[in-house]
Design an enzyme around this catalytic site. Structure first.
Site, PDB file in Angstrom:
ATOM      1  N   LYS A 125      18.885 -43.037  15.530  1.00  0.00           N
ATOM      2  CA  LYS A 125      17.742 -43.630  16.244  1.00  0.00           C
ATOM      3  C   LYS A 125      16.470 -42.801  16.060  1.00  0.00           C
ATOM      4  O   LYS A 125      15.381 -43.347  15.886  1.00  0.00           O
ATOM      5  CB  LYS A 125      18.042 -43.749  17.741  1.00  0.00           C
ATOM      6  CG  LYS A 125      19.079 -44.802  18.085  1.00  0.00           C
ATOM      7  CD  LYS A 125      19.116 -45.107  19.578  1.00  0.00           C
ATOM      8  CE  LYS A 125      19.367 -43.890  20.422  1.00  0.00           C
ATOM      9  NZ  LYS A 125      20.719 -43.324  20.267  1.00  0.00           N
ATOM     10  N   THR A 167      15.616 -40.808  13.591  1.00  0.00           N
ATOM     11  CA  THR A 167      15.039 -40.938  12.250  1.00  0.00           C
ATOM     12  C   THR A 167      14.368 -42.307  12.091  1.00  0.00           C
ATOM     13  O   THR A 167      13.318 -42.405  11.467  1.00  0.00           O
ATOM     14  CB  THR A 167      16.098 -40.752  11.147  1.00  0.00           C
ATOM     15  OG1 THR A 167      17.098 -41.748  11.280  1.00  0.00           O
ATOM     16  CG2 THR A 167      16.733 -39.380  11.209  1.00  0.00           C
ATOM     17  N   ARG A 170      11.686 -37.250  22.805  1.00  0.00           N
ATOM     18  CA  ARG A 170      12.128 -36.285  23.811  1.00  0.00           C
ATOM     19  C   ARG A 170      12.102 -34.865  23.255  1.00  0.00           C
ATOM     20  O   ARG A 170      12.327 -34.648  22.068  1.00  0.00           O
ATOM     21  CB  ARG A 170      13.564 -36.615  24.235  1.00  0.00           C
ATOM     22  CG  ARG A 170      13.664 -37.875  25.069  1.00  0.00           C
ATOM     23  CD  ARG A 170      15.102 -38.309  25.201  1.00  0.00           C
ATOM     24  NE  ARG A 170      15.613 -38.799  23.924  1.00  0.00           N
ATOM     25  CZ  ARG A 170      16.878 -39.119  23.686  1.00  0.00           C
ATOM     26  NH1 ARG A 170      17.771 -38.991  24.635  1.00  0.00           N
ATOM     27  NH2 ARG A 170      17.258 -39.574  22.519  1.00  0.00           N
ATOM     28  N   LYS A 179      18.504 -25.978  15.138  1.00  0.00           N
ATOM     29  CA  LYS A 179      19.372 -27.113  14.886  1.00  0.00           C
ATOM     30  C   LYS A 179      18.550 -28.284  14.405  1.00  0.00           C
ATOM     31  O   LYS A 179      17.335 -28.306  14.525  1.00  0.00           O
ATOM     32  CB  LYS A 179      20.099 -27.524  16.149  1.00  0.00           C
ATOM     33  CG  LYS A 179      19.144 -27.894  17.253  1.00  0.00           C
ATOM     34  CD  LYS A 179      19.855 -28.539  18.385  1.00  0.00           C
ATOM     35  CE  LYS A 179      18.852 -29.114  19.352  1.00  0.00           C
ATOM     36  NZ  LYS A 179      17.877 -30.008  18.697  1.00  0.00           N
ATOM     37  N   ALA A 219      20.646 -38.180  29.193  1.00  0.00           N
ATOM     38  CA  ALA A 219      20.829 -39.628  29.068  1.00  0.00           C
ATOM     39  C   ALA A 219      21.970 -40.122  29.942  1.00  0.00           C
ATOM     40  O   ALA A 219      22.183 -41.322  30.045  1.00  0.00           O
ATOM     41  CB  ALA A 219      21.080 -39.995  27.615  1.00  0.00           C
ATOM     42  N   PHE A 267      21.479 -42.765  23.744  1.00  0.00           N
ATOM     43  CA  PHE A 267      22.733 -43.510  23.776  1.00  0.00           C
ATOM     44  C   PHE A 267      22.585 -44.909  23.164  1.00  0.00           C
ATOM     45  O   PHE A 267      21.611 -45.225  22.504  1.00  0.00           O
ATOM     46  CB  PHE A 267      23.258 -43.636  25.209  1.00  0.00           C
ATOM     47  CG  PHE A 267      23.801 -42.346  25.767  1.00  0.00           C
ATOM     48  CD1 PHE A 267      23.877 -41.192  25.006  1.00  0.00           C
ATOM     49  CD2 PHE A 267      24.259 -42.300  27.071  1.00  0.00           C
ATOM     50  CE1 PHE A 267      24.401 -40.017  25.527  1.00  0.00           C
ATOM     51  CE2 PHE A 267      24.782 -41.119  27.606  1.00  0.00           C
ATOM     52  CZ  PHE A 267      24.848 -39.991  26.831  1.00  0.00           C
ATOM     53  N   PHE A 320      23.325 -45.962   4.502  1.00  0.00           N
ATOM     54  CA  PHE A 320      23.909 -44.746   3.926  1.00  0.00           C
ATOM     55  C   PHE A 320      24.164 -44.987   2.446  1.00  0.00           C
ATOM     56  O   PHE A 320      24.298 -46.126   2.002  1.00  0.00           O
ATOM     57  CB  PHE A 320      25.229 -44.394   4.617  1.00  0.00           C
ATOM     58  CG  PHE A 320      25.090 -43.943   6.048  1.00  0.00           C
ATOM     59  CD1 PHE A 320      23.874 -43.992   6.727  1.00  0.00           C
ATOM     60  CD2 PHE A 320      26.196 -43.469   6.743  1.00  0.00           C
ATOM     61  CE1 PHE A 320      23.764 -43.582   8.049  1.00  0.00           C
ATOM     62  CE2 PHE A 320      26.092 -43.056   8.065  1.00  0.00           C
ATOM     63  CZ  PHE A 320      24.883 -43.117   8.715  1.00  0.00           C
ATOM     64  N   TRP A 334      15.387 -42.156   5.666  1.00  0.00           N
ATOM     65  CA  TRP A 334      16.005 -40.827   5.577  1.00  0.00           C
ATOM     66  C   TRP A 334      15.845 -40.258   4.169  1.00  0.00           C
ATOM     67  O   TRP A 334      15.535 -39.088   4.002  1.00  0.00           O
ATOM     68  CB  TRP A 334      17.486 -40.908   5.959  1.00  0.00           C
ATOM     69  CG  TRP A 334      18.150 -39.567   6.056  1.00  0.00           C
ATOM     70  CD1 TRP A 334      18.071 -38.688   7.102  1.00  0.00           C
ATOM     71  CD2 TRP A 334      18.965 -38.936   5.074  1.00  0.00           C
ATOM     72  NE1 TRP A 334      18.796 -37.549   6.819  1.00  0.00           N
ATOM     73  CE2 TRP A 334      19.355 -37.679   5.578  1.00  0.00           C
ATOM     74  CE3 TRP A 334      19.418 -39.312   3.788  1.00  0.00           C
ATOM     75  CZ2 TRP A 334      20.173 -36.799   4.883  1.00  0.00           C
ATOM     76  CZ3 TRP A 334      20.231 -38.433   3.079  1.00  0.00           C
ATOM     77  CH2 TRP A 334      20.602 -37.187   3.623  1.00  0.00           C
TER      78      TRP A 334
END
Lengths: 690, 690
Positions: free
Chosen positions: A100, A102, A124, A135, A354, A385, A473, A502
């Site tokens: 979500k 990306t 967020r 990360k 969330a 979520f 993908f 992506w």
């Protein structure tokens, strides 16, 4: 005259920005998130601010690439029409996440850098704790990211630190108050509350308000009877009812459960307590839902921290710390401006959980962004979520608080997740994907689209058009992609579009951006799912049945008694924030697709009165410890990458390098640092997760 | 050619700044600190930065009035001669404090705004915890202040928050490591430490260093014997020896002593622990003493957190978190630029405790300031406590670490403190001063000057000229003032000058500034008090005898065994950081003047290996709990204002107003807030102090 008129125009009505976009030269195979982030040089944030129409005195720069935006802008642009408001939500995800963030970033890159339409992403802020700030994930990924990634992930502008300070100040005030009330006479307490300063004793305004609340109609401190003095001076907090926990933005398992107050100075008044992760603080949810400093102060004051011995709620205002909390939060309330890889603007502001909270970024960031993009522009924000949780809360909680009306929902799906819902083998973090997921399997996709259809229907309950964004993908085949888009449209989606952000950035999401623009131009028939005036049980049932597809709900005795208590305390008319697993539409994470005929068990009910919602805990308590009892543990799962092995692998490959410990150049000081965060340290600190 | 040469000159050699100073219009009677601060509009910090010769890419602006300065400046100006380096210290104070911070700020206001000499003040950042960020004191006071006061006191640029994050990350790593070692086999631990990533196992560089330390000369993870695997994988931390505590910047008494690890997931490995105030973290002392990012990383890695079961020290490096700590601290290392009421530059950077640490602001701020002021300019910094503690540590610890040579000491005295040393009645916070202090009493002043003389002699031990700054109060008489100045000069002070900065700003300290300029021009014969190669006991004895005037020292068995252990562990050659009361030259706070013939008891000895000092605890343990065992409690006393009733009264009068709760306008948002911090909340949270 002409020039001032022109200025007026420029200030009131945003034309298309003349934005200098940053060029992308995507590599194949796609490098790690950190490599991509570091390869791009962001614009100076003051340049970006100017490009999007912010005045010099409306920003507070933090370093080269971050700025806070002052709320005064809302006053200046109050007559400016809002832009279009788009929510990015997702189908029920695998434990690996379906992208979500990306999609959100990719969509604004497409809108602004490729279609020349003003747009803003509102995201967020992630917790720093679980991963020491190193990360991927929350900043987006691949060629759809917020940069610089390390600024995004480390400290940012200190908002979470401010929340920690405010949260823990309130926690200290609670225990200290109990101690003093336990060890002092009414008179001694009263003398401390209303001290004689240079021979004069007077009530403060917060104390006058408390007197009024207690029904004592006096303004002279010496006029109170002994009984009134006692009533005024004692909050009579019942220690067993304290719900306010201390927080840290560090994933420290040894603080999950502890006994505090064991020093002799605390005179034996020790009790069991716990630390939560900082973003689980109700103050974070307040920050996310407030729309002004005055409103934030009210909300902070309303926060209920415990009950008194008569069962009445005790608030931060009762403890007299509202002002102090507000002062500590006075800068945190301003949204943080950053940019995407293609140089388009992003707000990063607030990051409430969330589950026990509503999982959406701040109302204020959205409001400011909606003014800045202008009537023809777009603000894209993300809900945590799956749509059954994040989107439902976005509509029923966040939009209700803000009064903003969404124009479209982008529903993110992946072939991988659909195959899982179609009956594919289970997807587990850290375990290589089974063959079904890496080879074409039309049947699994077809069967799994039931979840997508259901999530589309949920969005339609709210009267908002849905565009399905299929996050493609490398292993997805043409036939699979076409099938998903076809079935999505058949299920009522306004459109369904494959996305390639992506691997190639905004260029890969142009088709999605066009579909969103078209859908948003149709006008929204937005409606809430329920009336807040309904009884708490009815609101829970409505969500369970209409959204999750449950046959009914079942309340534990504890849940029922809490509902009775909250109703009696006057909190019955708040919206509902369900704390449910995101891995299934039901309460059972292993029930994929569209579970039917289940009874949703409500094991307990809690309340965040300052933020303004009631949160029922769904499922038996033993199923929920890592979600509710140990938010840190859950937080780890969620943000850390253990549910996103790709980002973890990217992290270890990039940061730790081929040799698992590589050099990470800190551009700000041109000093090369050995980043010694060995895989063990991540693994070691978090291995309770696997 | 000409222009580039000129630029070279401008960059290499700082002429007098063309600084736009802010005008003062002092009121009488002097308003509260906060009123004075808010009545002055600071210059934009980028303007100030430019005025003092900072290049645009050497600063990172934080809001309108704060900026971080990049360390790259030290490289650019490395051939620039340093300015003069002046320390502000004090005589043994009353519990009310004698005004070192105001003298520091007043002196630079005089130098730059009135004598047109480049100067910088370098101050400590105060803890936010004890007073919720709303207090006076550390920013100076009256018309000698750093502005804006609320920015100074609230969050600043987040350095203390970064320390909290880094400190607690290390704390979490310790307990988690112990848990894992207790619950896993050697092989399992080893597999986590050296995981197979895509089939390849390799040691990281930090692990190769550990192997070397262990005497294992192998680079192939599969080549280790079982015994070597065990040696490598197990730190064998002895939980009873853990000295690393968690920290918070909140004054939370219930966290003084607690039992952690009580959740079932921690499998019974609970233990007693405590939280300290954030500024007591060794990481704060490291920040204050480091001179580069690389050096900070080394120091962070060297920090000893416990002993292993063989009595060997376990470090942050052994835990493998050095890189993570450094990354969290990468911005905190840059000094924070602010300004005085008269618009002259100030660095606010680091604020280590003055007892268990050395109580001085950062080496880096001083180094950068010394380059910026140029050869003819002045850098004025302050040492906590009386000269016997703060100044001694400044010379023996800070100057030793930095290599910087001080040119002069300003010794702050007050008639009030001198009267106390002369035998006046005791001065107690919160109790009105006795008549002796408000009326002329020549005899008490004359008798009390013994303390001043002794402190002058202490400074002279280091070969540095002393200028006495008499911080004049309204009640001081001409005769008293003249007497102090006369006796100070007779005791060997280079000069002694009455100062009026508090009531009229820099104009009131011009005479002091002239004296300092003259003293500093004489050249310094600075020398350390002891050779660090001496045995620990000898170094302690030297300080006790030469500085405090003790006959000898007396070591407890515990202290002796710690000294033996540190010596055996190779830490015998570190400087000494005495943890002694600041209220007397001796270890007994009630012994005023110049105590003689006392034996200084050393009850225990501890070490901050990363910061680089050994700290002996002076006095019996029962005398020290609030200093050492409960740093928060001590911190409160120190910063809160309970030892400075004036600032507390100022605070309550201003912030709480005549009505004890007044409106505090937040200029940043033009929103008026009720500051509901009632006196009770201050009093309540801290009443264990009185």
């Amino acid at each position: 005259m002409v020039s001032s008129g022109r200025r007026w125009l420029r200030e009131q009505q945003h034309a298309r920005w003349r934005l200098h976009c940053l060029k992308l030269q995507p590599l194949s195979p796609v490098p790690s998130d950190l490599e991509i982030s570091r390869a791009q040089t962001p614009k100076a944030v003051d340049v970006l601010a100017k490009e999007i129409g912010l005045l010099a005195d409306e920003i507070e720069i933090y370093g080269k690439s971050k700025a806070k935006v002052r709320l005064s802008l809302l006053e200046r642009l109050k007559d400016q029409a809002d832009g279009k408001y788009v929510l990015v939500a997702g189908i029920t995800p695998t434990p690996l996440g379906e992208g979500k963030s990306t999609v959100t970033v990719g969509l604004v890159q497409a809108l602004t850098a490729h279609l020349n339409i003003n747009s803003f992403a509102c995201l967020r802020q992630p917790s720093q704790g679980p991963t020491f700030g190193v990360k991927g994930g929350a900043a987006g990924g691949g060629y759809a990211q917020v940069i610089p990634m390390e600024e995004f992930n480390l400290h940012l502008t200190g908002d979470i630190h401010a929340i920690t300070a405010a949260n823990n100040l309130l926690a200290a005030a609670i225990d200290t108050r109990i101690l003093h009330e336990n060890t002092q006479t009414d008179k001694a307490l009263y003398n401390r509350l209303v001290p004689s300063v240079n021979g004069v004793r007077e009530f403060s305004s917060i104390q006058l308000a408390r007197l009024k609340k207690l029904g004592i109609n006096k303004t002279d401190p010496s006029a109170l009877t002994e009984e009134e003095v006692s009533k005024f001076a004692r909050l009579n907090i019942d220690p067993s009812t304290i719900t306010w926990q201390r927080v840290l933005d560090t994933n420290d398992r040894f603080l999950r459960k502890m006994t505090i107050g064991q020093a002799p100075t605390e005179k034996g008044y020790s009790r069991q307590a716990q630390f939560d992760i900082a973003v689980a603080s109700e103050i974070m949810a307040v920050l996310a839902l407030t729309d002004s400093l005055a409103d934030m102060k009210e909300r902070l004051g309303r926060m209920v921290v415990a009950s008194d011995k008569d069962g009445q709620p005790v608030t931060a205002e009762d403890l007299g710390v509202t002002g102090a909390l507000t002062v500590l939060m006075k800068d945190a309330i301003k949204p943080n401006l950053m940019q995407t890889l293609e140089g388009t603007p992003v707000f990063v502001h607030a990051g409430p959980f969330a589950n026990i909270a509503h999982g959406n970024s701040s109302v204020l960031a959205d409001k400011i962004a909606l003014k800045l993009v202008g009537q023809e522009g777009f603000v894209v924000t993300e809900a945590g979520f799956g749509a059954d949780i994040g989107m439902e809360k976005f509509f029923n909680i966040k939009c209700r608080a803000s009064g903003l009306v969404p124009n479209a929902v982008v529903l993110v799906a992946t072939v991988r997740a659909l195959k899982m819902h179609g009956g594919g083998p289970s997807v587990t973090a850290g375990v290589p994907l089974k063959r079904e997921y890496t080879e074409e399997n039309i049947q699994l996709v077809a069967d799994g689209c039931c979840n997508l259809q259901k999530q589309i229907q949920i969005a339609q309950l709210f009267g908002v058009p849905v565009i399905v964004a299929l996050n493609v993908f490398k292993t997805d085949t043409r036939a699979e992609i076409d099938l998903v888009c076809e079935l999505a449209k058949r299920a009522g989606a306004f459109d369904a579009v494959p996305c390639y952000h992506w691997s190639i950035g905004g260029k890969g999401t142009v088709e999605l951006a066009r579909a969103v623009r078209e859908a948003a131009s149709k006008g929204s028939r937005f409606r809430f799912l329920y009336d807040v005036q309904l009884p708490i049980v009815e609101k829970i049932r409505t969500i369970a049945q209409a959204v999750y597809g449950a046959k009914d709900i079942e309340l534990s005795p504890e849940a029922q008694s809490k509902i009775d208590r909250y109703t009696q305390q006057g909190f019955g008319n708040l919206p509902i924030c369900m704390a449910k697993t995101h891995l299934s539409l039901s309460h059972q994470p292993d029930k994929k697709g569209v579970p039917r005929d289940f009874i949703l068990p409500i094991s307990d009910v809690r309340a965040s009165i300052g933020a303004g919602f009631i949160y029922p805990l769904v499922g038996t308590v033993s199923e929920l410890p890592c979600y509710i009892m140990f938010p840190k543990l859950f937080q780890s799962l969620w943000f850390m990458g253990f549910n996103k092995p790709n980002s973890l692998l990217n992290f270890s490959k990039t940061v730790l390098g081929q040799k698992k410990s590589s050099r990470w150049s800190l551009s700000s000081d041109h000093v090369v640092l050995i980043l010694s965060l060995s895989f063990y340290n991540l693994q070691g600190l978090f291995n309770h997760l696997v």
